[in-house]
Design an enzyme around this catalytic site. Structure first.
Site, PDB file in Angstrom:
ATOM      1  N   GLY A   1       0.812  -1.222   0.000  1.00  0.00           N
ATOM      2  CA  GLY A   1       0.000   0.000   0.000  1.00  0.00           C
ATOM      3  C   GLY A   1       0.842   1.267   0.000  1.00  0.00           C
TER       4      GLY A   1
ATOM      5  N   GLU B   1       1.562   1.798  -3.551  1.00  0.00           N
ATOM      6  CA  GLU B   1       0.296   2.187  -4.198  1.00  0.00           C
ATOM      7  C   GLU B   1      -0.070   3.636  -3.881  1.00  0.00           C
ATOM      8  OE1 GLU B   1      -1.443  -1.415  -2.460  1.00  0.00           O
ATOM      9  OE2 GLU B   1      -2.340  -1.804  -4.412  1.00  0.00           O
TER      10      GLU B   1
ATOM     11  N   GLU C   1       2.630  -8.232  -1.540  1.00  0.00           N
ATOM     12  CA  GLU C   1       1.407  -8.811  -0.959  1.00  0.00           C
ATOM     13  C   GLU C   1       1.323 -10.316  -1.161  1.00  0.00           C
ATOM     14  OE1 GLU C   1       1.529  -5.990  -2.728  1.00  0.00           O
ATOM     15  OE2 GLU C   1       0.172  -4.498  -1.863  1.00  0.00           O
TER      16      GLU C   1
HETATM   17  N1  CAA Z   1       2.155  -3.401   8.954  1.00  0.00           N
HETATM   18  C1  CAA Z   1       2.373  -3.322  10.276  1.00  0.00           C
HETATM   19  N2  CAA Z   1       3.584  -3.267  10.825  1.00  0.00           N
HETATM   20  C2  CAA Z   1       4.636  -3.306  10.002  1.00  0.00           C
HETATM   21  C3  CAA Z   1       4.496  -3.367   8.605  1.00  0.00           C
HETATM   22  C4  CAA Z   1       3.181  -3.407   8.081  1.00  0.00           C
HETATM   23  N3  CAA Z   1       2.946  -3.427   6.760  1.00  0.00           N
HETATM   24  N4  CAA Z   1       5.734  -3.397   8.044  1.00  0.00           N
HETATM   25  C5  CAA Z   1       6.601  -3.328   9.067  1.00  0.00           C
HETATM   26  N5  CAA Z   1       5.958  -3.283  10.237  1.00  0.00           N
HETATM   27  C6  CAA Z   1       6.533  -3.234  11.578  1.00  0.00           C
HETATM   28  C7  CAA Z   1       7.163  -4.569  11.960  1.00  0.00           C
HETATM   29  O1  CAA Z   1       6.185  -5.483  12.413  1.00  0.00           O
HETATM   30  C8  CAA Z   1       8.130  -4.149  13.020  1.00  0.00           C
HETATM   31  O2  CAA Z   1       7.420  -3.973  14.232  1.00  0.00           O
HETATM   32  P1  CAA Z   1       8.044  -4.551  15.620  1.00  0.00           P
HETATM   33  O3  CAA Z   1       9.319  -3.780  15.815  1.00  0.00           O
HETATM   34  O4  CAA Z   1       6.981  -4.217  16.621  1.00  0.00           O
HETATM   35  O5  CAA Z   1       8.270  -6.001  15.411  1.00  0.00           O
HETATM   36  C9  CAA Z   1       8.596  -2.778  12.552  1.00  0.00           C
HETATM   37  O6  CAA Z   1       7.626  -2.322  11.609  1.00  0.00           O
HETATM   38  C10 CAA Z   1       9.936  -2.831  11.856  1.00  0.00           C
HETATM   39  O7  CAA Z   1       9.863  -3.822  10.847  1.00  0.00           O
HETATM   40  P2  CAA Z   1      10.974  -4.993  10.690  1.00  0.00           P
HETATM   41  O8  CAA Z   1      11.531  -5.368  12.026  1.00  0.00           O
HETATM   42  O9  CAA Z   1      10.339  -6.091   9.871  1.00  0.00           O
HETATM   43  O10 CAA Z   1      12.098  -4.212   9.874  1.00  0.00           O
HETATM   44  P3  CAA Z   1      13.080  -4.777   8.751  1.00  0.00           P
HETATM   45  O11 CAA Z   1      14.009  -3.662   8.415  1.00  0.00           O
HETATM   46  O12 CAA Z   1      13.661  -6.088   9.168  1.00  0.00           O
HETATM   47  O13 CAA Z   1      12.139  -5.082   7.480  1.00  0.00           O
HETATM   48  C11 CAA Z   1      10.418  -4.577   5.873  1.00  0.00           C
HETATM   49  C12 CAA Z   1      11.474  -4.017   6.855  1.00  0.00           C
HETATM   50  C13 CAA Z   1      11.123  -5.306   4.721  1.00  0.00           C
HETATM   51  C14 CAA Z   1       9.654  -3.381   5.342  1.00  0.00           C
HETATM   52  C15 CAA Z   1       9.482  -5.567   6.612  1.00  0.00           C
HETATM   53  O14 CAA Z   1       9.008  -4.951   7.792  1.00  0.00           O
HETATM   54  C16 CAA Z   1       8.298  -6.011   5.793  1.00  0.00           C
HETATM   55  O15 CAA Z   1       8.431  -6.883   4.965  1.00  0.00           O
HETATM   56  N6  CAA Z   1       7.102  -5.427   6.056  1.00  0.00           N
HETATM   57  C17 CAA Z   1       5.865  -5.811   5.406  1.00  0.00           C
HETATM   58  C18 CAA Z   1       5.802  -5.274   3.982  1.00  0.00           C
HETATM   59  C19 CAA Z   1       4.514  -5.749   3.336  1.00  0.00           C
HETATM   60  O16 CAA Z   1       4.245  -6.923   3.218  1.00  0.00           O
HETATM   61  N7  CAA Z   1       3.692  -4.763   2.849  1.00  0.00           N
HETATM   62  C20 CAA Z   1       2.427  -5.055   2.222  1.00  0.00           C
HETATM   63  C21 CAA Z   1       1.308  -5.004   3.230  1.00  0.00           C
HETATM   64  S1  CAA Z   1      -0.215  -5.544   2.569  1.00  0.00           S
HETATM   65  C22 CAA Z   1      -0.814  -4.241   1.679  1.00  0.00           C
HETATM   66  O17 CAA Z   1      -0.213  -3.187   1.617  1.00  0.00           O
HETATM   67  C23 CAA Z   1      -2.121  -4.458   0.994  1.00  0.00           C
HETATM   68  C24 CAA Z   1      -2.490  -3.380   0.025  1.00  0.00           C
HETATM   69  O18 CAA Z   1      -2.335  -3.548  -1.186  1.00  0.00           O
HETATM   70  C25 CAA Z   1      -3.105  -2.128   0.472  1.00  0.00           C
END
Ligand code: CAA
Length: 262
Positions: free
Chosen positions: A113, A116, A136
């Site tokens: 998102g 996006e 995603e």
């Molecule tokens: N939602 C909620 N919390 C999130 C988040 C998300 N999308 N992405 C990261 N965070 C949080 C983590 O849970 C973490 O929290 P804690 O410290 O409490 O554990 C904090 O942010 C830091 O993240 P990481 O420890 O994972 O940091 P990193 O540097 O190791 O990795 C990252 C960074 C690659 C961005 C990884 O956090 C990640 O893969 N995040 C998810 C990305 C994702 O899948 N996005 C798509 C979401 S779905 C969507 O967006 C649907 C749509 O089309 C609208």
């Protein structure tokens, strides 16, 4: 208006200012939850309605523009609750109602998102640290805020398929060469560059700015012939404005124009 998940301020030295919106959930890498999207919509509409504002810049932190929709708050949904509560549909597209230019200043992660949301802005200026992706598929879902539609329009089918199907991230240089990003700047200059671009736009005639934005969006929605026809009508209409006379007179007299339409 006070917000909890975003920061807003006015920037700029000219008569018209830039509305700066900073996504501000740093611990969650600016994950986009309902409250943040509600607040973002309100802030965007408030700046759009403010005659003292010419342009809007949307940014995040150095580490993340936004790491996507908030996963823990999405996780409990089933089909019916997602459908009935309008998950994503409810408050993600307010940005598309804004008539003033919205520049995304993207540093760090712009994923799911977050990517996006950046694509719904009018153009993206990226820090050299920026990383774009639609991961995603790793969550067992698909993009829900236009990623499968806007990404191929921005980077072409093959690269969009690659990014969407493998969930790999694309760095700023690749995003620029693919056409997703307008320019890449050093991370410590990101906000200055975006605000300077906004300031340049703020100095132009507001009707020209608004019509260019509307027509470029039209280019992605309708046939070429309709777009060119509408463009010609608006082109003619601007000859009814004082700013057209001012702009052309200034050119011919080798002076700086002073546009009046705000
Ligand atoms: N939602 C909620 N919390 C999130 C988040 C998300 N999308 N992405 C990261 N965070 C949080 C983590 O849970 C973490 O929290 P804690 O410290 O409490 O554990 C904090 O942010 C830091 O993240 P990481 O420890 O994972 O940091 P990193 O540097 O190791 O990795 C990252 C960074 C690659 C961005 C990884 O956090 C990640 O893969 N995040 C998810 C990305 C994702 O899948 N996005 C798509 C979401 S779905 C969507 O967006 C649907 C749509 O089309 C609208």
């Amino acid at each position: 208006m006070s917000y909890e998940c975003i920061l807003t301020e006015l920037r700029g030295s000219g008569e018209r200012k830039t509305g700066l919106i900073t996504l501000n959930r740093p611990k969650q890498l600016n994950a986009l939850n309902d409250q943040l999207m509600d607040e973002l919509g309100q802030a965007l509409l408030a700046f759009d309605a403010d005659d003292g504002v010419g342009c809007i810049v949307l940014t995040g932190s150095e580490r993340a523009f936004a790491a996507g929709a908030d996963i823990p708050t999405m996780a409990p949904h089933d089909f019916m609750s997602a459908f009935k509560t309008g998950l994503i549909s409810k408050n993600w597209e307010t940005i598309l109602q804004v008539r003033k230019p919205v520049i995304a200043a993207v540093g760090g992660f712009a994923l799911g998102g977050g990517c996006e949301l950046a694509m719904m802005c009018d153009f993206i200026i990226a820090a050299d640290s920026a990383k774009f992706g639609q991961p995603e598929i790793k969550l067992g879902i698909i993009p829900g805020a236009g990623g499968t539609q806007r990404l191929p329009r921005a980077v072409g089918k093959s690269k969009a398929m690659d990014l969407l199907l493998t969930a790999r991230m694309m760095d700023a240089a690749e995003a620029e060469s693919a056409g997703l990003v307008a320019r890449v700047v050093p991370a410590d200059k990101l906000l200055d560059e975006a605000l300077a671009a906004a300031e340049t736009i703020n100095g132009f005639s507001a009707p020209s700015v608004a019509l260019i934005k509307e027509l470029v969006h039209q280019a992605f929605q309708g046939p070429l012939s309709d777009g060119v026809k509408i463009e010609r009508r608006y082109f003619h209409a601007l000859f009814g404005t004082a700013d057209q006379r001012e702009g052309m007179d200034a050119f011919m007299n080798k002076r700086k124009p002073e546009f009046k339409h705000r």
